[in-house]
Write a protein that holds these residues in place. Structure first.
Motif, PDB file in Angstrom:
ATOM      1  N   GLN A  44     -34.972 -49.493  11.838  1.00 42.11           N
ATOM      2  CA  GLN A  44     -34.892 -50.771  11.145  1.00 42.11           C
ATOM      3  C   GLN A  44     -36.235 -51.086  10.507  1.00 42.11           C
ATOM      4  O   GLN A  44     -37.276 -50.897  11.118  1.00 42.11           O
ATOM      5  N   CYS A  45     -36.196 -51.558   9.259  1.00 45.56           N
ATOM      6  CA  CYS A  45     -37.433 -51.914   8.590  1.00 45.56           C
ATOM      7  C   CYS A  45     -37.176 -53.001   7.555  1.00 45.56           C
ATOM      8  O   CYS A  45     -36.052 -53.195   7.117  1.00 45.56           O
ATOM      9  N   ILE A  46     -38.234 -53.726   7.197  1.00 45.09           N
ATOM     10  CA  ILE A  46     -38.109 -54.789   6.195  1.00 45.09           C
ATOM     11  C   ILE A  46     -39.079 -54.517   5.046  1.00 45.09           C
ATOM     12  O   ILE A  46     -40.169 -53.987   5.241  1.00 45.09           O
ATOM     13  N   ALA A  47     -38.675 -54.876   3.830  1.00 45.13           N
ATOM     14  CA  ALA A  47     -39.491 -54.672   2.642  1.00 45.13           C
ATOM     15  C   ALA A  47     -40.695 -55.600   2.666  1.00 45.13           C
ATOM     16  O   ALA A  47     -40.570 -56.763   3.021  1.00 45.13           O
ATOM     17  N   VAL A  48     -41.874 -55.076   2.265  1.00 45.00           N
ATOM     18  CA  VAL A  48     -43.083 -55.881   2.260  1.00 45.00           C
ATOM     19  C   VAL A  48     -43.716 -55.933   0.872  1.00 45.00           C
ATOM     20  O   VAL A  48     -43.863 -56.994   0.301  1.00 45.00           O
ATOM     21  N   GLN A  49     -44.111 -54.786   0.312  1.00 44.77           N
ATOM     22  CA  GLN A  49     -44.760 -54.755  -1.002  1.00 44.77           C
ATOM     23  C   GLN A  49     -44.654 -53.362  -1.604  1.00 44.77           C
ATOM     24  O   GLN A  49     -44.308 -52.406  -0.918  1.00 44.77           O
ATOM     25  N   ASN A  50     -45.002 -53.237  -2.909  1.00 45.60           N
ATOM     26  CA  ASN A  50     -44.938 -51.950  -3.601  1.00 45.60           C
ATOM     27  C   ASN A  50     -46.156 -51.087  -3.290  1.00 45.60           C
ATOM     28  O   ASN A  50     -47.266 -51.585  -3.166  1.00 45.60           O
ATOM     29  N   CYS A  51     -45.925 -49.777  -3.192  1.00 42.77           N
ATOM     30  CA  CYS A  51     -46.978 -48.783  -3.012  1.00 42.77           C
ATOM     31  C   CYS A  51     -46.840 -47.801  -4.172  1.00 42.77           C
ATOM     32  O   CYS A  51     -45.740 -47.358  -4.466  1.00 42.77           O
ATOM     33  N   ASP A  52     -47.959 -47.444  -4.831  1.00 48.09           N
ATOM     34  CA  ASP A  52     -47.847 -46.619  -6.029  1.00 48.09           C
ATOM     35  C   ASP A  52     -47.900 -45.111  -5.784  1.00 48.09           C
ATOM     36  O   ASP A  52     -47.639 -44.329  -6.676  1.00 48.09           O
ATOM     37  N   GLU A  53     -48.238 -44.662  -4.596  1.00 49.61           N
ATOM     38  CA  GLU A  53     -48.264 -43.240  -4.242  1.00 49.61           C
ATOM     39  C   GLU A  53     -49.209 -42.408  -5.113  1.00 49.61           C
ATOM     40  O   GLU A  53     -49.024 -41.220  -5.258  1.00 49.61           O
ATOM     41  N   LEU A  54     -50.224 -43.026  -5.722  1.00 54.85           N
ATOM     42  CA  LEU A  54     -51.137 -42.291  -6.600  1.00 54.85           C
ATOM     43  C   LEU A  54     -52.400 -41.806  -5.902  1.00 54.85           C
ATOM     44  O   LEU A  54     -53.067 -40.918  -6.381  1.00 54.85           O
ATOM     45  N   PHE A  57     -55.249 -43.530  -0.165  1.00 51.52           N
ATOM     46  CA  PHE A  57     -55.409 -44.651   0.755  1.00 51.52           C
ATOM     47  C   PHE A  57     -54.066 -45.018   1.382  1.00 51.52           C
ATOM     48  O   PHE A  57     -53.045 -45.005   0.712  1.00 51.52           O
ATOM     49  N   ALA A  58     -54.091 -45.361   2.649  1.00 44.73           N
ATOM     50  CA  ALA A  58     -52.862 -45.784   3.321  1.00 44.73           C
ATOM     51  C   ALA A  58     -52.365 -47.084   2.701  1.00 44.73           C
ATOM     52  O   ALA A  58     -53.152 -47.985   2.427  1.00 44.73           O
ATOM     53  N   CYS A  59     -51.072 -47.160   2.463  1.00 49.54           N
ATOM     54  CA  CYS A  59     -50.481 -48.390   1.931  1.00 49.54           C
ATOM     55  C   CYS A  59     -50.222 -49.320   3.113  1.00 49.54           C
ATOM     56  O   CYS A  59     -49.419 -49.020   3.984  1.00 49.54           O
ATOM     57  N   LYS A  60     -50.955 -50.413   3.144  1.00 51.98           N
ATOM     58  CA  LYS A  60     -50.864 -51.343   4.268  1.00 51.98           C
ATOM     59  C   LYS A  60     -50.298 -52.679   3.825  1.00 51.98           C
ATOM     60  O   LYS A  60     -50.370 -53.048   2.663  1.00 51.98           O
ATOM     61  N   LEU A  68     -47.359 -49.180   5.998  1.00 54.10           N
ATOM     62  CA  LEU A  68     -46.037 -49.297   5.396  1.00 54.10           C
ATOM     63  C   LEU A  68     -45.414 -47.922   5.234  1.00 54.10           C
ATOM     64  O   LEU A  68     -46.115 -46.925   5.029  1.00 54.10           O
ATOM     65  N   TYR A  69     -44.093 -47.867   5.312  1.00 53.68           N
ATOM     66  CA  TYR A  69     -43.360 -46.609   5.319  1.00 53.68           C
ATOM     67  C   TYR A  69     -42.279 -46.598   4.250  1.00 53.68           C
ATOM     68  O   TYR A  69     -41.823 -47.634   3.782  1.00 53.68           O
ATOM     69  N   THR A  80     -48.730 -44.086   0.593  1.00 53.03           N
ATOM     70  CA  THR A  80     -50.121 -44.199   0.173  1.00 53.03           C
ATOM     71  C   THR A  80     -50.192 -45.005  -1.115  1.00 53.03           C
ATOM     72  O   THR A  80     -49.174 -45.283  -1.745  1.00 53.03           O
ATOM     73  N   ARG A  81     -51.434 -45.356  -1.505  1.00 53.87           N
ATOM     74  CA  ARG A  81     -51.632 -46.039  -2.780  1.00 53.87           C
ATOM     75  C   ARG A  81     -53.022 -45.720  -3.318  1.00 53.87           C
ATOM     76  O   ARG A  81     -53.864 -45.168  -2.617  1.00 53.87           O
TER      77      ARG A  81
END
Length: 84
Positions: A44-54, A57-60, A68-69, A80-81
Motif C-alpha cells: 500500500q502506498c500514497i502519492a506524494v510528489q513527482n520525481c524526474d528520474e534524471l 539524488f534520492a527522491c524524498k 519515495l518509491y 531518484t531525481r
C-alpha cells in the motif's frame, strides 16, 4: 513473372524496414513520475510528489527524510531525481 515477384517481395521489404526502424528508436528522455510513500504494508502506498528520474539524488518527500518509491512492483523501487 517479374510482377509476381514484386507483389510478394515489396510488401515484405516494407514490413522489414518498418520493424527495423521502429526497433532502432528509443525514448532516452525520462518522464517525470509520481513518487509514492509506503504505508506500513509494502503493498500500500500514497502519492506524494513527482520525481524526474534524471539524477542520482534520492527522491524524498517534502519532509526531507522519507524515501519515495515507484508504484510498480508493490512500491519497492526507490525513485531518484536531479536535485537534492
Amino acid at each position: 513473372m517479374k510482377s509476381n515477384v514484386l507483389k510478394i517481395v515489396l510488401p515484405m521489404a516494407v514490413a522489414a524496414f518498418g520493424l527495423a526502424s521502429a526497433g532502432s528508436t528509443s525514448n532516452s528522455k525520462p518522464v517525470a513520475q509520481m513518487g509514492y510513500h509506503r504505508i506500513n504494508n509494502p503493498f500500500q502506498c500514497i502519492a506524494v510528489q513527482n520525481c524526474d528520474e534524471l539524477g542520482g539524488f534520492a527522491c524524498k518527500a517534502p519532509d526531507g527524510v522519507t524515501q519515495l518509491y515507484s508504484p510498480a512492483i508493490t512500491c519497492n523501487v526507490p525513485l531518484t531525481r536531479s536535485t537534492p
